[in-house]
Motif scaffolding. Sequence first.
Motif, mmCIF file in Angstrom:
data_model
loop_
_atom_site.group_PDB
_atom_site.id
_atom_site.type_symbol
_atom_site.label_atom_id
_atom_site.label_comp_id
_atom_site.label_asym_id
_atom_site.label_seq_id
_atom_site.Cartn_x
_atom_site.Cartn_y
_atom_site.Cartn_z
ATOM 1 N N UNK A 31 52.855 20.244 24.408
ATOM 2 C CA UNK A 31 53.444 19.679 23.152
ATOM 3 C C UNK A 31 53.198 18.024 23.604
ATOM 4 N N UNK A 32 53.639 17.697 24.805
ATOM 5 C CA UNK A 32 53.657 16.167 25.131
ATOM 6 C C UNK A 32 52.047 15.601 25.191
ATOM 7 N N UNK A 33 51.258 16.362 25.277
ATOM 8 C CA UNK A 33 49.899 16.133 25.539
ATOM 9 C C UNK A 33 49.304 15.932 24.215
ATOM 10 N N UNK A 34 49.872 16.431 23.273
ATOM 11 C CA UNK A 34 49.156 16.515 21.828
ATOM 12 C C UNK A 34 49.551 15.058 21.404
ATOM 13 N N UNK A 35 48.621 14.744 20.258
ATOM 14 C CA UNK A 35 48.688 13.398 19.761
ATOM 15 C C UNK A 35 49.435 13.476 18.411
ATOM 16 N N UNK A 36 49.955 12.423 17.804
ATOM 17 C CA UNK A 36 50.564 12.697 16.703
ATOM 18 C C UNK A 36 49.744 13.181 15.694
ATOM 19 N N UNK A 37 50.206 14.061 14.502
ATOM 20 C CA UNK A 37 49.364 14.939 13.679
ATOM 21 C C UNK A 37 49.064 13.770 12.546
ATOM 22 N N UNK A 38 47.945 13.625 12.174
ATOM 23 C CA UNK A 38 47.442 12.893 10.751
ATOM 24 C C UNK A 38 46.631 13.777 9.811
ATOM 25 N N UNK A 39 47.685 14.464 9.353
ATOM 26 C CA UNK A 39 46.901 15.365 8.300
ATOM 27 C C UNK A 39 45.857 14.868 7.354
ATOM 28 N N UNK A 40 46.421 13.600 6.891
ATOM 29 C CA UNK A 40 45.554 13.113 5.870
ATOM 30 C C UNK A 40 44.117 12.839 6.546
ATOM 31 N N UNK A 41 44.139 12.398 7.682
ATOM 32 C CA UNK A 41 42.512 11.915 8.579
ATOM 33 C C UNK A 41 41.882 13.287 8.739
ATOM 34 N N UNK A 42 42.629 14.413 9.035
ATOM 35 C CA UNK A 42 42.087 15.609 9.170
ATOM 36 C C UNK A 42 41.324 16.086 7.871
ATOM 37 N N UNK A 43 42.347 15.868 6.981
ATOM 38 C CA UNK A 43 41.700 16.431 5.568
ATOM 39 C C UNK A 43 40.386 15.578 4.723
ATOM 40 N N UNK A 44 40.453 14.376 4.991
ATOM 41 C CA UNK A 44 39.506 13.714 4.531
ATOM 42 C C UNK A 44 38.015 13.599 5.300
ATOM 43 N N UNK A 45 38.101 13.796 6.389
ATOM 44 C CA UNK A 45 36.977 13.662 7.409
ATOM 45 C C UNK A 45 35.745 14.514 7.057
ATOM 46 N N UNK A 46 36.001 15.530 6.064
ATOM 47 C CA UNK A 46 34.745 16.214 5.559
ATOM 48 C C UNK A 46 34.513 16.066 4.297
ATOM 49 N N UNK A 47 35.332 15.135 3.589
ATOM 50 C CA UNK A 47 35.255 14.946 1.973
ATOM 51 C C UNK A 47 34.171 14.007 1.714
ATOM 52 N N UNK A 48 33.149 14.527 0.747
ATOM 53 C CA UNK A 48 31.955 13.668 0.538
ATOM 54 C C UNK A 48 32.549 12.477 -0.305
ATOM 55 N N UNK A 49 32.779 11.236 -0.115
ATOM 56 C CA UNK A 49 33.234 10.315 -0.737
ATOM 57 C C UNK A 49 31.926 9.654 -1.581
ATOM 58 N N UNK A 50 32.208 9.156 -2.606
ATOM 59 C CA UNK A 50 31.326 8.465 -3.413
ATOM 60 C C UNK A 50 30.561 7.098 -2.779
ATOM 61 N N UNK A 51 31.468 6.404 -2.059
ATOM 62 C CA UNK A 51 31.185 5.271 -1.299
ATOM 63 C C UNK A 51 30.838 5.589 0.067
ATOM 64 N N UNK A 52 30.194 4.563 0.881
ATOM 65 C CA UNK A 52 29.943 4.758 2.109
ATOM 66 C C UNK A 52 31.217 4.595 2.899
ATOM 67 N N UNK A 53 31.813 3.876 2.567
ATOM 68 C CA UNK A 53 33.097 3.517 3.283
ATOM 69 C C UNK A 53 34.072 4.775 3.263
ATOM 70 N N UNK A 54 34.378 5.155 4.548
ATOM 71 C CA UNK A 54 35.409 6.436 4.776
ATOM 72 C C UNK A 54 36.811 5.724 5.046
ATOM 73 N N UNK A 55 37.780 6.821 4.669
ATOM 74 C CA UNK A 55 39.249 6.468 5.004
ATOM 75 C C UNK A 55 39.327 6.085 6.373
ATOM 76 N N UNK A 56 40.273 5.027 6.741
ATOM 77 C CA UNK A 56 40.519 4.616 7.971
ATOM 78 C C UNK A 56 41.416 5.999 8.692
ATOM 79 N N UNK A 57 40.915 6.785 9.748
ATOM 80 C CA UNK A 57 41.492 7.735 10.282
ATOM 81 C C UNK A 57 42.649 7.287 10.863
ATOM 82 N N UNK A 58 42.940 6.158 11.297
ATOM 83 C CA UNK A 58 44.064 5.645 12.035
ATOM 84 C C UNK A 58 45.208 4.842 11.205
ATOM 85 N N UNK A 59 44.884 5.164 9.869
ATOM 86 C CA UNK A 59 46.011 4.497 9.165
ATOM 87 C C UNK A 59 47.274 5.238 9.221
#
Length: 178
Positions: A31-59
Amino acid sequence: MKKIILSLVLSLGALAAVPCAQAAPAQKAAAKDEKPDNAVAEAVKDIPFLTEKKPNPKAKFYVYLMSASWCAACNVEMPHVVEQYKEMSKKKVEIIYVNGDNTPEAAIEFMKKYKADFPCILTSSPETAKLPGYTLNRRFPWAIVVNNKGEVLQSARADKVFNSWHQTTGIKAPKKKK
């Protein structure tokens, strides 16, 4: 006979507990080795956005902005949103624009009109359901602020959200120039 069965059950229970007790330190170390969970970044990584710009996964925070080109209030609000985004993106606050137009072309034209440079998806896309904390609200313009785990921090008219995002996220507002 009941005593024998009870003894066996208790013995098996005691034996089953031993490996768990030994595994606990290993689980804590993992558990100490795991990085903080970013559920939004995980969810959006495979979403086909209309724009070339993708959400910042480190937001640290995400604002789901719902508006459309046919909405008069959205046209009034969009220049303010674009201006706020310049500061927001520096503070690791990402806008995900959820457009209510009927076609991708209309959504892209609306963004071009205001020089909006943030990821865009249509409200009609089934992919919007993958956004943690997102719920469709037909009152445009509307915005939902979530932390990176997808927990809703604020849901209100877009003007209210964009006027109070510093307070909602706990990010200090810049000092006003005199």
